[in-house]
Design a protein around this motif. Structure first.
Motif, PDB file in Angstrom:
ATOM      1  N   LEU A   3       0.827  -1.206   0.000  1.00 32.09           N
ATOM      2  CA  LEU A   3       0.000   0.000   0.000  1.00 32.09           C
ATOM      3  C   LEU A   3       0.870   1.268   0.000  1.00 32.09           C
ATOM      4  CD1 LEU A   3      -2.864   1.111   0.048  1.00 32.09           C
ATOM      5  CD2 LEU A   3      -2.799   0.991   2.557  1.00 32.09           C
ATOM      6  N   ALA A   4       1.921   1.264   0.784  1.00 35.07           N
ATOM      7  CA  ALA A   4       2.788   2.444   0.851  1.00 35.07           C
ATOM      8  C   ALA A   4       3.371   2.753  -0.532  1.00 35.07           C
ATOM      9  CB  ALA A   4       3.916   2.231   1.866  1.00 35.07           C
ATOM     10  N   VAL A  34       7.887   9.962  -1.606  1.00 33.96           N
ATOM     11  CA  VAL A  34       9.155   9.305  -1.919  1.00 33.96           C
ATOM     12  C   VAL A  34       9.539   8.389  -0.755  1.00 33.96           C
ATOM     13  CG1 VAL A  34      11.612   9.640  -2.399  1.00 33.96           C
ATOM     14  CG2 VAL A  34       9.926  11.189  -3.402  1.00 33.96           C
ATOM     15  N   THR A  35       9.466   7.078  -0.987  1.00 32.05           N
ATOM     16  CA  THR A  35       9.919   6.115   0.021  1.00 32.05           C
ATOM     17  C   THR A  35      11.398   5.810  -0.240  1.00 32.05           C
ATOM     18  OG1 THR A  35       9.456   4.191  -1.351  1.00 32.05           O
ATOM     19  CG2 THR A  35       7.638   4.995   0.023  1.00 32.05           C
ATOM     20  N   LEU A  36      12.033   5.124   0.712  1.00 30.11           N
ATOM     21  CA  LEU A  36      13.417   4.685   0.504  1.00 30.11           C
ATOM     22  C   LEU A  36      13.550   3.894  -0.802  1.00 30.11           C
ATOM     23  CD1 LEU A  36      16.347   3.932   1.273  1.00 30.11           C
ATOM     24  CD2 LEU A  36      15.411   2.221   2.844  1.00 30.11           C
ATOM     25  N   GLU A  37      12.555   3.061  -1.093  1.00 26.57           N
ATOM     26  CA  GLU A  37      12.612   2.210  -2.292  1.00 26.57           C
ATOM     27  C   GLU A  37      12.348   2.986  -3.573  1.00 26.57           C
ATOM     28  OE1 GLU A  37      10.691   1.656   0.434  1.00 26.57           O
ATOM     29  OE2 GLU A  37      12.161   0.354   1.399  1.00 26.57           O
ATOM     30  N   VAL A  49      -5.701   7.524   0.999  1.00 28.67           N
ATOM     31  CA  VAL A  49      -5.079   6.195   1.097  1.00 28.67           C
ATOM     32  C   VAL A  49      -6.142   5.114   0.916  1.00 28.67           C
ATOM     33  CG1 VAL A  49      -3.795   4.622   2.594  1.00 28.67           C
ATOM     34  CG2 VAL A  49      -3.252   7.072   2.610  1.00 28.67           C
ATOM     35  N   MET A  50      -7.330   5.344   1.523  1.00 33.02           N
ATOM     36  CA  MET A  50      -8.410   4.354   1.413  1.00 33.02           C
ATOM     37  C   MET A  50      -8.909   4.204  -0.024  1.00 33.02           C
ATOM     38  SD  MET A  50      -8.437   3.012   3.872  1.00 33.02           S
ATOM     39  CE  MET A  50      -8.112   2.247   5.041  1.00 33.02           C
ATOM     40  N   ASN A  51      -8.874   5.295  -0.777  1.00 37.70           N
ATOM     41  CA  ASN A  51      -9.288   5.191  -2.181  1.00 37.70           C
ATOM     42  C   ASN A  51      -8.433   4.182  -2.920  1.00 37.70           C
ATOM     43  OD1 ASN A  51     -11.384   6.990  -2.010  1.00 37.70           O
ATOM     44  ND2 ASN A  51     -10.157   8.754  -2.662  1.00 37.70           N
TER      45      ASN A  51
END
Ligand code: NFD
Length: 264
Positions: free
Chosen positions: A84-85, A96-99, A240-242
């Motif tokens: 989800l993230a 922007v995540t670490l990945e 986020v729920m969408n």
């Protein structure tokens, strides 16, 4: 955790792919890195080395070669909600995540370690590489050292407002031995990171019990307060729920959306 096949090609391919399609979203840097050099620096962190015992700084050169600016007010940390993230971050376009950064993108999901019996010192796919989880006789695995270094470097790079997505069904939600708690929160820069917005997300609607006020989340709030980082917390925020409900309409928490779409 079998070692990833064709590791060299996969790493070089990820490096090229990142620079062609991700770098522009994530960071405005124009400087192109030499992907063969990135591979050399990555692989020399573990080639011919004991998979259970590498030094803490073994990926230093790799991190330096791939490191880049992380845009202000966009960084996102996560725990227990990998899919989800990353759907939400949308390859660096939304968050922007670490990945979504080069040091993380190049190695995400790959399994790698050293092996003295191959010509290049790198384990082939018939070998099982130790995971990030540690045991008594395997105390600093290549993967744990890699993700620890990458997490510390990412936390030190973020500025402005940050976001954190945590899994509502974990107990505690802000786990003592998570990477987020052990290596990311302690390395946020006081005075540079100004606010943290925490999203607690779950597929079940029973979380109406106010998880934002739970003991574990208050510990997170207190850890952030030590660095003068303002705190906001939202349970199952709509944007986020969408995404969650679009991918998984039959989840309990999506039942109102599901009923509407059936009756119309
Ligand atoms: P998670 P988190 N010991 O979902 N990150 O907060 C060992 F050995 O629970 C990214 O721990 O969240 N392994 C990646 C562990 C990996 C332990 C690590 C532990 N105590 C960290 N706890 C990645 N992309 O692979 C968890 N793990 C393993 C960075 C767990 O099996 C990200 O920036 C799972 O494979 C993110 O903000 C992975 O670590 C945060 O740290 C994630 O566990 C996520 O680590």
């Amino acid at each position: 955790n079998h070692a990833t096949a064709e590791l060299r090609s996969r790493v070089i391919g990820r490096c090229l792919e990142f620079q062609a399609n991700m770098m522009f979203n994530v960071s405005c840097e124009e400087k192109t890195r030499n992907c063969t050099d990135v591979w050399e620096k990555f692989s020399s962190g573990f080639a011919f080395k004991d998979p259970c015992n590498v030094k803490n700084d073994t990926f230093r050169e790799y991190i330096m070669a791939t490191n880049h600016y992380v845009p202000k007010d966009k960084a996102m940390f996560w725990g227990g909600v990998y899919n989800l993230a990353h759907r939400y971050s949308n390859r660096g376009q939304s968050k922007v995540t670490l990945e979504d950064t080069m040091p993380g993108y190049v190695a995400d999901g790959l399994s790698f370690c050293g092996d003295n019996s191959t010509s290049d010192g790198i384990a082939r796919e018939n070998i099982t590489c130790p995971s990030t989880f540690l045991s008594a006789n395997c105390s600093s695995t290549v993967s744990s050292v890699f993700w620890t270094s990458a997490s510390i470097n990412f936390a030190k790079s973020v500025t402005g407002e940050i976001f954190v997505m945590l899994n509502a069904s974990r107990n505690p939600i802000y786990r003592n031995n998570s990477y987020f708690r052990m290596y990311e929160v302690p390395n946020l820069t006081k005075g540079t990171v100004t606010k943290a917005t925490v999203y607690i997300v779950g597929e079940s609607p029973i979380s109406k019990g106010n998880l934002c006020g739970s003991e574990s989340i208050l510990e997170l709030k207190a850890n952030l307060a030590e660095k003068d980082i303002a705190f906001e917390c939202q349970e199952n925020p709509r944007d986020v729920m969408n995404i969650l409900c679009g991918d998984n309409p039959r989840a309990d928490v999506c039942s109102s959306i599901w009923k509407t779409s059936r009756s119309s």
